[in-house]
Design a protein around this motif. Structure first.
Motif, PDB file in Angstrom:
ATOM      1  N   LEU A  72       0.798  -1.223   0.000  1.00 38.26           N
ATOM      2  CA  LEU A  72       0.000   0.000   0.000  1.00 38.26           C
ATOM      3  C   LEU A  72       0.837   1.283   0.000  1.00 38.26           C
ATOM      4  O   LEU A  72       0.597   2.181  -0.810  1.00 38.26           O
ATOM      5  N   VAL A  73       1.812   1.392   0.876  1.00 35.63           N
ATOM      6  CA  VAL A  73       2.603   2.627   0.970  1.00 35.63           C
ATOM      7  C   VAL A  73       3.377   2.873  -0.318  1.00 35.63           C
ATOM      8  O   VAL A  73       3.399   3.997  -0.840  1.00 35.63           O
ATOM      9  N   GLN A  74       3.985   1.840  -0.869  1.00 34.83           N
ATOM     10  CA  GLN A  74       4.723   1.982  -2.119  1.00 34.83           C
ATOM     11  C   GLN A  74       3.787   2.408  -3.256  1.00 34.83           C
ATOM     12  O   GLN A  74       4.113   3.293  -4.051  1.00 34.83           O
ATOM     13  N   ILE A  75       2.619   1.819  -3.317  1.00 34.02           N
ATOM     14  CA  ILE A  75       1.651   2.165  -4.360  1.00 34.02           C
ATOM     15  C   ILE A  75       1.157   3.596  -4.197  1.00 34.02           C
ATOM     16  O   ILE A  75       1.084   4.356  -5.167  1.00 34.02           O
TER      17      ILE A  75
ATOM     18  N   VAL B  29      -3.401  -2.267   8.798  1.00 31.63           N
ATOM     19  CA  VAL B  29      -3.130  -1.733   7.472  1.00 31.63           C
ATOM     20  C   VAL B  29      -2.076  -0.642   7.657  1.00 31.63           C
ATOM     21  O   VAL B  29      -2.137   0.109   8.631  1.00 31.63           O
ATOM     22  N   PRO B  30      -1.116  -0.514   6.763  1.00 28.37           N
ATOM     23  CA  PRO B  30      -0.124   0.562   6.890  1.00 28.37           C
ATOM     24  C   PRO B  30      -0.787   1.940   6.782  1.00 28.37           C
ATOM     25  O   PRO B  30      -1.714   2.134   6.003  1.00 28.37           O
ATOM     26  N   SER B  31      -0.281   2.877   7.541  1.00 21.40           N
ATOM     27  CA  SER B  31      -0.779   4.251   7.486  1.00 21.40           C
ATOM     28  C   SER B  31      -0.245   4.947   6.240  1.00 21.40           C
ATOM     29  O   SER B  31       0.889   4.727   5.821  1.00 21.40           O
ATOM     30  N   VAL B  32      -1.068   5.828   5.669  1.00 25.18           N
ATOM     31  CA  VAL B  32      -0.633   6.638   4.529  1.00 25.18           C
ATOM     32  C   VAL B  32      -0.547   8.117   4.922  1.00 25.18           C
ATOM     33  O   VAL B  32      -0.490   8.987   4.069  1.00 25.18           O
ATOM     34  N   ASN B  33      -0.506   8.395   6.222  1.00 28.05           N
ATOM     35  CA  ASN B  33      -0.491   9.796   6.674  1.00 28.05           C
ATOM     36  C   ASN B  33       0.789  10.537   6.300  1.00 28.05           C
ATOM     37  O   ASN B  33       0.792  11.755   6.241  1.00 28.05           O
TER      38      ASN B  33
ATOM     39  N   LEU C 219     -13.996   3.861  15.064  1.00 32.11           N
ATOM     40  CA  LEU C 219     -15.322   3.324  14.790  1.00 32.11           C
ATOM     41  C   LEU C 219     -15.334   1.889  14.275  1.00 32.11           C
ATOM     42  O   LEU C 219     -16.315   1.174  14.450  1.00 32.11           O
ATOM     43  N   LEU C 220     -14.225   1.430  13.653  1.00 36.09           N
ATOM     44  CA  LEU C 220     -14.210   0.081  13.089  1.00 36.09           C
ATOM     45  C   LEU C 220     -13.081  -0.804  13.617  1.00 36.09           C
ATOM     46  O   LEU C 220     -13.060  -1.999  13.349  1.00 36.09           O
ATOM     47  N   GLY C 221     -12.129  -0.222  14.327  1.00 35.55           N
ATOM     48  CA  GLY C 221     -11.092  -1.030  14.956  1.00 35.55           C
ATOM     49  C   GLY C 221      -9.962  -1.481  14.061  1.00 35.55           C
ATOM     50  O   GLY C 221      -9.243  -2.415  14.395  1.00 35.55           O
ATOM     51  N   ILE C 222      -9.768  -0.832  12.930  1.00 38.12           N
ATOM     52  CA  ILE C 222      -8.648  -1.171  12.050  1.00 38.12           C
ATOM     53  C   ILE C 222      -7.447  -0.330  12.471  1.00 38.12           C
ATOM     54  O   ILE C 222      -7.520   0.892  12.503  1.00 38.12           O
ATOM     55  N   THR C 223      -6.353  -0.994  12.808  1.00 39.21           N
ATOM     56  CA  THR C 223      -5.140  -0.319  13.241  1.00 39.21           C
ATOM     57  C   THR C 223      -4.315   0.091  12.021  1.00 39.21           C
ATOM     58  O   THR C 223      -4.149  -0.701  11.091  1.00 39.21           O
ATOM     59  N   PHE C 224      -3.813   1.316  12.048  1.00 35.22           N
ATOM     60  CA  PHE C 224      -2.944   1.804  10.977  1.00 35.22           C
ATOM     61  C   PHE C 224      -1.526   1.887  11.535  1.00 35.22           C
ATOM     62  O   PHE C 224      -1.225   2.764  12.347  1.00 35.22           O
ATOM     63  N   SER C 225      -0.691   0.949  11.103  1.00 35.82           N
ATOM     64  CA  SER C 225       0.684   0.908  11.606  1.00 35.82           C
ATOM     65  C   SER C 225       1.419   2.179  11.204  1.00 35.82           C
ATOM     66  O   SER C 225       1.155   2.749  10.144  1.00 35.82           O
ATOM     67  N   ASP C 226       2.313   2.628  12.042  1.00 35.66           N
ATOM     68  CA  ASP C 226       3.107   3.848  11.848  1.00 35.66           C
ATOM     69  C   ASP C 226       2.280   5.128  11.924  1.00 35.66           C
ATOM     70  O   ASP C 226       2.729   6.175  11.475  1.00 35.66           O
ATOM     71  N   HIS C 227       1.078   5.053  12.471  1.00 36.33           N
ATOM     72  CA  HIS C 227       0.278   6.272  12.666  1.00 36.33           C
ATOM     73  C   HIS C 227       0.811   6.992  13.905  1.00 36.33           C
ATOM     74  O   HIS C 227       1.084   6.371  14.919  1.00 36.33           O
ATOM     75  N   PRO C 228       0.979   8.326  13.857  1.00 42.18           N
ATOM     76  CA  PRO C 228       1.594   9.047  14.970  1.00 42.18           C
ATOM     77  C   PRO C 228       0.717   9.189  16.215  1.00 42.18           C
ATOM     78  O   PRO C 228       1.231   9.418  17.304  1.00 42.18           O
ATOM     79  N   ASN C 229      -0.608   9.055  16.084  1.00 46.04           N
ATOM     80  CA  ASN C 229      -1.482   9.286  17.239  1.00 46.04           C
ATOM     81  C   ASN C 229      -2.808   8.559  17.038  1.00 46.04           C
ATOM     82  O   ASN C 229      -3.847   9.181  16.884  1.00 46.04           O
ATOM     83  N   LEU C 230      -2.775   7.248  17.048  1.00 45.75           N
ATOM     84  CA  LEU C 230      -3.988   6.472  16.842  1.00 45.75           C
ATOM     85  C   LEU C 230      -4.770   6.431  18.152  1.00 45.75           C
ATOM     86  O   LEU C 230      -4.567   5.575  18.999  1.00 45.75           O
ATOM     87  N   SER C 231      -5.639   7.418  18.330  1.00 38.53           N
ATOM     88  CA  SER C 231      -6.432   7.532  19.553  1.00 38.53           C
ATOM     89  C   SER C 231      -7.865   7.873  19.181  1.00 38.53           C
ATOM     90  O   SER C 231      -8.158   8.232  18.044  1.00 38.53           O
ATOM     91  N   ARG C 232      -8.749   7.770  20.163  1.00 38.85           N
ATOM     92  CA  ARG C 232     -10.169   8.048  19.938  1.00 38.85           C
ATOM     93  C   ARG C 232     -10.349   9.456  19.392  1.00 38.85           C
ATOM     94  O   ARG C 232      -9.647  10.383  19.795  1.00 38.85           O
TER      95      ARG C 232
END
Length: 158
Positions: free
Chosen positions: A37-40, A96-100, A116-129
């Protein structure tokens, strides 16, 4: 200015750029492997022939057996819109990798999808509510969220 939907163009471009990343394609979008995903996305944003500089929206859909993370992209230069998707299976930990780092606008949208759906985005800087309160149990837009026993209690009692 008229834009046209270009799923076929996306599929052809990815087939040339990184063919092993493609999972499937239909008139609703192109599915790619999460690990690509990130490369694409870097390619779609930075290649002058693609130029998808605008991430219109990032969302996800719960199909019970799997989730699709959906990216709506626009190239203002080429007057094209397209849909990129990543499918993740299961009901447990979904990653799923983060695209931020590619589109800054993804930062809040990824937080919303996680909340809302519980999908974790790896490398996200602040994955919080972002829409529910800290301590909220579960993910309110999952199709199995309200199955008994209810996973929540109101913070003010009752």
């Amino acid at each position: 200015m008229t834009f046209h939907m270009s799923v076929q163009h996306l599929e052809e471009s990815l087939r040339k750029f990184l063919p092993e990343s493609l999972v499937k394609s239909d008139n609703s979008g192109v599915w790619v492997k999460a690990e690509s995903l990130v490369q694409i996305c870097n390619y779609l944003k930075n290649d002058p022939l693609q130029d998808y500089k605008l991430l219109n929206s990032l969302t996800a859909v719960d199909y019970i057996e799997f989730f699709d993370v959906v990216y709506h992209l626009t190239s203002l230069t080429h007057k094209r819109m397209t849909v990129l998707k990543v499918r993740v299976y299961g009901r447990g930990e979904l990653i799923v990798p983060s695209v931020n780092k590619i589109w800054k606008g993804a930062t809040l949208q990824e937080r919303e999808v996680w909340d809302l759906l519980g999908i974790t985005f790896s490398d996200h800087p602040n994955l919080s509510r972002i829409l529910t309160w800290e301590g909220f149990k579960g993910h309110a837009l999952r199709r199995d969220y309200l199955e008994p026993p209810l996973p929540y209690t109101w913070p003010h009692g009752g």
